[in-house]
Enzyme design. Sequence first.
Site, mmCIF file in Angstrom:
data_model
loop_
_atom_site.group_PDB
_atom_site.id
_atom_site.type_symbol
_atom_site.label_atom_id
_atom_site.label_comp_id
_atom_site.label_asym_id
_atom_site.label_seq_id
_atom_site.Cartn_x
_atom_site.Cartn_y
_atom_site.Cartn_z
ATOM 1 N N GLY A 167 -11.341 -5.351 33.123
ATOM 2 C CA GLY A 167 -11.302 -7.022 32.745
ATOM 3 C C GLY A 167 -12.896 -7.286 31.889
ATOM 4 N N ARG A 180 -6.526 -2.196 30.836
ATOM 5 C CA ARG A 180 -6.490 -1.468 32.166
ATOM 6 C C ARG A 180 -5.506 -0.265 31.889
ATOM 7 N NH1 ARG A 180 -9.099 -4.884 35.755
ATOM 8 N NH2 ARG A 180 -9.111 -7.164 35.504
ATOM 9 N N ASP A 223 -15.664 -1.348 38.741
ATOM 10 C CA ASP A 223 -15.469 -0.182 39.732
ATOM 11 C C ASP A 223 -14.433 0.765 38.997
ATOM 12 O OD1 ASP A 223 -15.802 0.871 42.176
ATOM 13 O OD2 ASP A 223 -13.983 0.097 42.877
ATOM 14 N N THR A 272 -18.627 -6.583 35.195
ATOM 15 C CA THR A 272 -17.811 -7.332 35.636
ATOM 16 C C THR A 272 -18.092 -8.640 36.219
ATOM 17 O OG1 THR A 272 -16.150 -7.436 37.565
ATOM 18 C CG2 THR A 272 -17.924 -6.107 37.892
ATOM 19 N N ASP A 305 -16.979 -10.193 38.699
ATOM 20 C CA ASP A 305 -16.783 -10.358 40.038
ATOM 21 C C ASP A 305 -18.463 -10.046 40.891
ATOM 22 O OD1 ASP A 305 -14.372 -10.811 39.726
ATOM 23 O OD2 ASP A 305 -13.584 -8.915 40.358
ATOM 24 N N ASP A 322 -19.361 -6.953 42.023
ATOM 25 C CA ASP A 322 -18.845 -6.273 43.311
ATOM 26 C C ASP A 322 -19.105 -4.873 43.324
ATOM 27 O OD1 ASP A 322 -17.177 -5.708 41.087
ATOM 28 O OD2 ASP A 322 -15.192 -6.076 42.345
ATOM 29 N N ARG A 339 -10.333 -11.223 43.157
ATOM 30 C CA ARG A 339 -9.324 -10.954 44.159
ATOM 31 C C ARG A 339 -9.780 -10.213 45.239
ATOM 32 N NH1 ARG A 339 -6.234 -7.015 40.410
ATOM 33 N NH2 ARG A 339 -5.780 -9.064 39.137
HETATM 34 O O1 F6P Z 1 -12.417 -8.047 37.383
HETATM 35 C C1 F6P Z 1 -12.415 -9.253 36.977
HETATM 36 C C2 F6P Z 1 -11.215 -10.085 37.192
HETATM 37 O O2 F6P Z 1 -11.457 -11.288 36.393
HETATM 38 C C3 F6P Z 1 -10.993 -10.575 38.665
HETATM 39 O O3 F6P Z 1 -11.882 -11.576 39.172
HETATM 40 C C4 F6P Z 1 -9.686 -10.803 38.601
HETATM 41 O O4 F6P Z 1 -9.164 -10.562 39.837
HETATM 42 C C5 F6P Z 1 -8.900 -9.791 37.833
HETATM 43 O O5 F6P Z 1 -9.991 -9.547 36.924
HETATM 44 C C6 F6P Z 1 -7.935 -10.185 37.035
HETATM 45 O O6 F6P Z 1 -7.556 -9.217 36.018
HETATM 46 P P1 F6P Z 1 -6.382 -9.603 34.780
HETATM 47 O O7 F6P Z 1 -7.063 -10.265 33.728
HETATM 48 O O8 F6P Z 1 -6.065 -7.935 34.595
HETATM 49 O O9 F6P Z 1 -5.112 -10.140 35.513
#
Ligand code: F6P
Length: 320
Positions: free
Chosen positions: A11, A72, A103, A125, A127, A129, A171
């Site tokens: 992300g 990803r 991560d 990130t 998050d 995390d 998430r």
């Molecule tokens: O890793 C950051 C994040 O925005 C999380 O908060 C979220 O759960 C996820 O990525 C969403 O990912 P994507 O944009 O691939 O749906």
Amino acid sequence: MKKIGILTSGGDAPGMNSVIRAVVRSALKVNFQVLGIKRGYEGLLSGDISELKSTDVLGISDHGGTMLRSARSEEMRTPDGLKRAYEMSKIFGIDALIVIGGDGSITGAKALSELGLKVIGIPATIDLDLECSEYTIGFDTAVNTGVEAIMKISDTTSSHERVSIVEVMGRNCGNIALWCAIACGVDDILIPEVTDVGENEIIHQILQNRAKGKKQNIIIVAEGIGGSQELAEKIQITTGIVSRATILGHIQRGGFPSALDRFHGANMGSFAISLLTENNYNKVVVVKNGKYDHIDITEALNQKRCFDVELYKRVRQLSI
Ligand code: F6P
């Protein structure tokens, strides 16, 4: 060390561009060549790689997202994909790879290091995390975006004396929700780390606050809990108070990066290059006790995330 590869993966996060700029400029200062890899590991696998010069990163810190794009990569999770990524790094003559991401992205870097590639991870990130670092690039901007949105929602919630459910990103991690909740002073919060509080406790809290004279209620729900629309409907049916849900979603991932994200981004990017000049690699650049530091990549990924229960208690303690 002659040729450095750089990629952003997973992300995207506001401030990634500040990291890229700092890596490129610091690397060129010590006569390293920099190769920009597009779309994270996907670009490494397909060879979408080109040299980055100083002017290529001119002014990029002002922008959210990542100039290198991100993805990803499912292929990188397979042994064949991993092997091919390693081979591609050799074909392009990459001596060390700098991976900017969360991560999953740093886990990919660790796997490459086990095949023999020198790597450095930079936590980025929204998050927040990664236990190994007190800060991850993008978090501050995401929280500020959340706070701004909640303030706007709060205006209309109070005008109509309603209940608003605001769903923020995260998430598996409630940090964005926690920080937004404390910054805005909301009624209650639902996050993945706390499993014994559900809709009944939320309804109880709303009714209790109404009984004390409160005319509007804001509840923050982390993405990992989800079900915001259903929660709003349940509250409306149970309490008779008109309730609405707003899902902030990906607006939290974009926008003008905050000063803090640019500041940490620039410093962590430069720090990564200083590690490589000392022939120090297979590390993650971290913020520890307010200072920039580095930690072994395996150790960094092995650290279990600790949940700050005091922050959670504070949300409820400060709710009327
Ligand atoms: O890793 C950051 C994040 O925005 C999380 O908060 C979220 O759960 C996820 O990525 C969403 O990912 P994507 O944009 O691939 O749906």
